[in-house]
Design a protein around this motif. Structure first.
Motif, PDB file in Angstrom:
ATOM      1  N   CYS A 177       0.780  -1.039  -0.060  1.00 15.55           N
ATOM      2  CA  CYS A 177       0.098  -0.067  -0.022  1.00 15.55           C
ATOM      3  C   CYS A 177       0.639   1.304  -0.107  1.00 15.55           C
ATOM      4  CB  CYS A 177      -0.953   0.003   1.268  1.00 15.55           C
ATOM      5  SG  CYS A 177      -1.963  -1.304   1.370  1.00 15.55           S
ATOM      6  N   ARG A 179      -1.092   4.488  -0.565  1.00 16.00           N
ATOM      7  CA  ARG A 179      -1.855   5.824  -0.395  1.00 16.00           C
ATOM      8  C   ARG A 179      -2.694   5.365   0.770  1.00 16.00           C
ATOM      9  NH1 ARG A 179      -2.697   4.278  -5.340  1.00 16.00           N
ATOM     10  NH2 ARG A 179      -4.936   3.626  -5.085  1.00 16.00           N
ATOM     11  N   ILE A 180      -2.106   5.484   1.989  1.00 16.34           N
ATOM     12  CA  ILE A 180      -2.708   4.982   3.438  1.00 16.34           C
ATOM     13  C   ILE A 180      -3.289   5.954   3.961  1.00 16.34           C
ATOM     14  CG2 ILE A 180      -1.985   3.679   5.416  1.00 16.34           C
ATOM     15  CD1 ILE A 180       0.199   2.598   3.982  1.00 16.34           C
ATOM     16  N   ALA A 181      -4.500   5.618   4.366  1.00 16.20           N
ATOM     17  CA  ALA A 181      -5.603   6.464   5.263  1.00 16.20           C
ATOM     18  C   ALA A 181      -5.710   6.175   6.573  1.00 16.20           C
ATOM     19  CB  ALA A 181      -6.853   6.701   4.446  1.00 16.20           C
ATOM     20  N   TYR A 213      -6.575  12.454   4.120  1.00 16.35           N
ATOM     21  CA  TYR A 213      -6.568  11.044   4.190  1.00 16.35           C
ATOM     22  C   TYR A 213      -6.399  10.760   5.520  1.00 16.35           C
ATOM     23  CZ  TYR A 213      -5.530   9.153  -0.472  1.00 16.35           C
ATOM     24  OH  TYR A 213      -5.707   8.819  -1.646  1.00 16.35           O
ATOM     25  N   LEU A 235     -13.652   8.768   2.395  1.00  8.62           N
ATOM     26  CA  LEU A 235     -12.367   8.472   1.868  1.00  8.62           C
ATOM     27  C   LEU A 235     -12.463   7.786   0.530  1.00  8.62           C
ATOM     28  CD1 LEU A 235     -10.565   6.693   5.102  1.00  8.62           C
ATOM     29  CD2 LEU A 235     -10.218   9.144   3.998  1.00  8.62           C
ATOM     30  N   ARG A 241      -8.302   7.580  -4.495  1.00  6.07           N
ATOM     31  CA  ARG A 241      -8.770   6.848  -3.384  1.00  6.07           C
ATOM     32  C   ARG A 241      -7.785   5.911  -2.349  1.00  6.07           C
ATOM     33  NH1 ARG A 241     -11.668   2.678  -6.714  1.00  6.07           N
ATOM     34  NH2 ARG A 241     -10.345   1.081  -6.609  1.00  6.07           N
ATOM     35  N   PRO A 242      -7.704   5.981  -1.319  1.00  4.97           N
ATOM     36  CA  PRO A 242      -6.670   5.197  -0.603  1.00  4.97           C
ATOM     37  C   PRO A 242      -6.695   3.522  -0.955  1.00  4.97           C
ATOM     38  CG  PRO A 242      -8.111   6.391   0.957  1.00  4.97           C
ATOM     39  CD  PRO A 242      -8.731   6.285  -0.231  1.00  4.97           C
ATOM     40  N   ASP A 243      -5.481   3.021  -0.625  1.00  2.17           N
ATOM     41  CA  ASP A 243      -5.317   1.761  -1.132  1.00  2.17           C
ATOM     42  C   ASP A 243      -4.989   0.815   0.101  1.00  2.17           C
ATOM     43  OD1 ASP A 243      -2.738   2.232  -0.784  1.00  2.17           O
ATOM     44  OD2 ASP A 243      -1.867   1.753  -2.402  1.00  2.17           O
ATOM     45  N   VAL A 245      -6.138   1.297   4.755  1.00  3.78           N
ATOM     46  CA  VAL A 245      -6.636   2.312   5.725  1.00  3.78           C
ATOM     47  C   VAL A 245      -6.428   1.424   6.989  1.00  3.78           C
ATOM     48  CG1 VAL A 245      -8.944   1.281   5.476  1.00  3.78           C
ATOM     49  CG2 VAL A 245      -8.652   3.538   6.488  1.00  3.78           C
ATOM     50  N   VAL A 271      -8.612  -2.239  -1.600  1.00 11.01           N
ATOM     51  CA  VAL A 271      -8.478  -1.512  -0.365  1.00 11.01           C
ATOM     52  C   VAL A 271      -8.046  -2.329   1.066  1.00 11.01           C
ATOM     53  CG1 VAL A 271      -9.125   0.370   1.481  1.00 11.01           C
ATOM     54  CG2 VAL A 271     -10.167   0.267  -0.812  1.00 11.01           C
TER      55      VAL A 271
END
Length: 338
Positions: A177, A179-181, A213, A235, A241-243, A245, A271
């Motif tokens: 990952c 793009r971590i939210a 994020y 989100l 968008r995040p990949d 979370v 995700v």
């Protein structure tokens, strides 16, 4: 007429002190004597007069536990571990819920103090330390669990929350990952610590936090699955968008997974999700949930041992902090790497 200790002692040819020590599970009583006394108590249906014992000893042999939510599995596990320790020493556990309401928490604490509990164990919803100043004035020992307060020198048992955030976020990074939210917790030590751990892990791996994020749901523990669902919808509307979370706790993560799956996306392929708390049913979900184990049962046990040591101490002792190391539990919701 009610059966008295002296009646049991006379029947067995032992002293009242010996019978009393059996009741208190004292270590210098032989197993044979303990078994004889307990058997006779059962035969006579003996019930100790707790009010009389409290007058003689100055103790109620009870400990109060005040938590934000009795439904949340984390606090249920803490209570289980705490009760196990207290039961071995002949103590009762009184439990109350604050419902995340500082005013209600204060009422419950006052009620516990009015019942003359020997010690308090508290996962507090307070924003200030005034409640604990009042407890200290009454000289009732207390142990904070799960949540700490800056500037308050108090006994504390919990997990290292920065390590929780760093461990969860690093795991998502290791799974590919980028793009971590983070669906974050409240402005308390738990929420702030996990947020800091999330940021620290991103920085360590050379990843910059992305705008929007980090989000917070409406609720902390009560209805946190609904809160996590709502936060995840926000989100998912982001571009990109995040990949992955990291969710503040497991109920929040469950709500987040529902939003992802309801949106036609896959967990973890689209995700990846990880929570915190490792609730006992996390592996039974449609997509088993990865989580950070906070060792909730051990927190209860360590808090119980610390509380009893404070009750039994003859002199004032310096506050102790017991921090447990979190553990990573990987399940299908985050397992992307082959």
């Amino acid at each position: 007429m009610a059966v008295r200790l002296k009646d049991i002692a006379r029947d067995l040819g032992v002293s009242v002190v010996t019978v009393s020590k059996v009741l208190r599970n004292h270590s210098d009583i032989s197993d044979e004597t303990r078994d004889r006394v307990l058997k006779r108590m059962k035969e006579l249906n003996y019930r100790p007069n707790l009010a009389a014992r409290a007058l003689v000893t100055g103790r109620s042999f009870s400990v109060g536990l005040v938590v934000p939510d009795l439904v949340h599995p984390f606090f249920a596990e803490v209570a289980k571990g705490l009760s196990k320790i207290l039961r071995k020493k002949g103590y009762s556990l009184l439990i109350a819920s604050s419902e995340e309401d500082p005013e209600l928490e204060q009422q419950e604490l006052d009620m516990m103090l009015a019942r003359r509990v020997d010690a308090l164990v508290v996962a507090s919803a307070q924003w200030t330390v005034e409640s604990f100043r009042r407890i200290e004035e009454q000289k009732t020992p207390y142990v904070l669990i799960d949540r700490q307060f800056a500037g308050l020198a108090a006994n504390f048992v919990g997990v290292d929350d920065e390590a929780v955030g760093a461990l969860a976020t690093s795991h998502l990074i290791e799974q590919g990952c980028r793009r971590i939210a983070h669906i974050r917790g409240p402005e308390l030590s738990t929420g702030l610590g996990r947020l800091e751990g999330y940021r620290r892990a991103l920085a360590k791996h050379g990843l910059a936090p992305m705008a929007g994020y980090v989000v917070m749901g409406r609720s902390v523990d009560n209805l946190s699955d609904t809160s996590g669902h709502e936060a995840m919808l926000r989100l998912l509307a982001l571009k990109p968008r995040p990949d992955g979370v990291f969710c503040y706790n497991d109920p929040t993560a469950m709500g987040a997974m529902k939003a992802i799956l309801d949106g036609g996306l896959r967990v973890p392929q689209d995700v990846a999700v990880i929570g915190a708390g490792n609730v006992n049913y996390a592996g039974l979900l449609r997509v088993p949930l990865s989580s950070i184990d906070q060792h909730s049962d051990s927190i209860g046990e360590r808090a119980g041992k610390l509380a009893l040591s404070l009750v039994e101490s003859k002199t004032a002792v310096r506050p102790r902090t017991v921090l447990l190391d979190p553990g990573l539990v990987v399940r299908a919701s985050s397992a992307r790497a082959s």
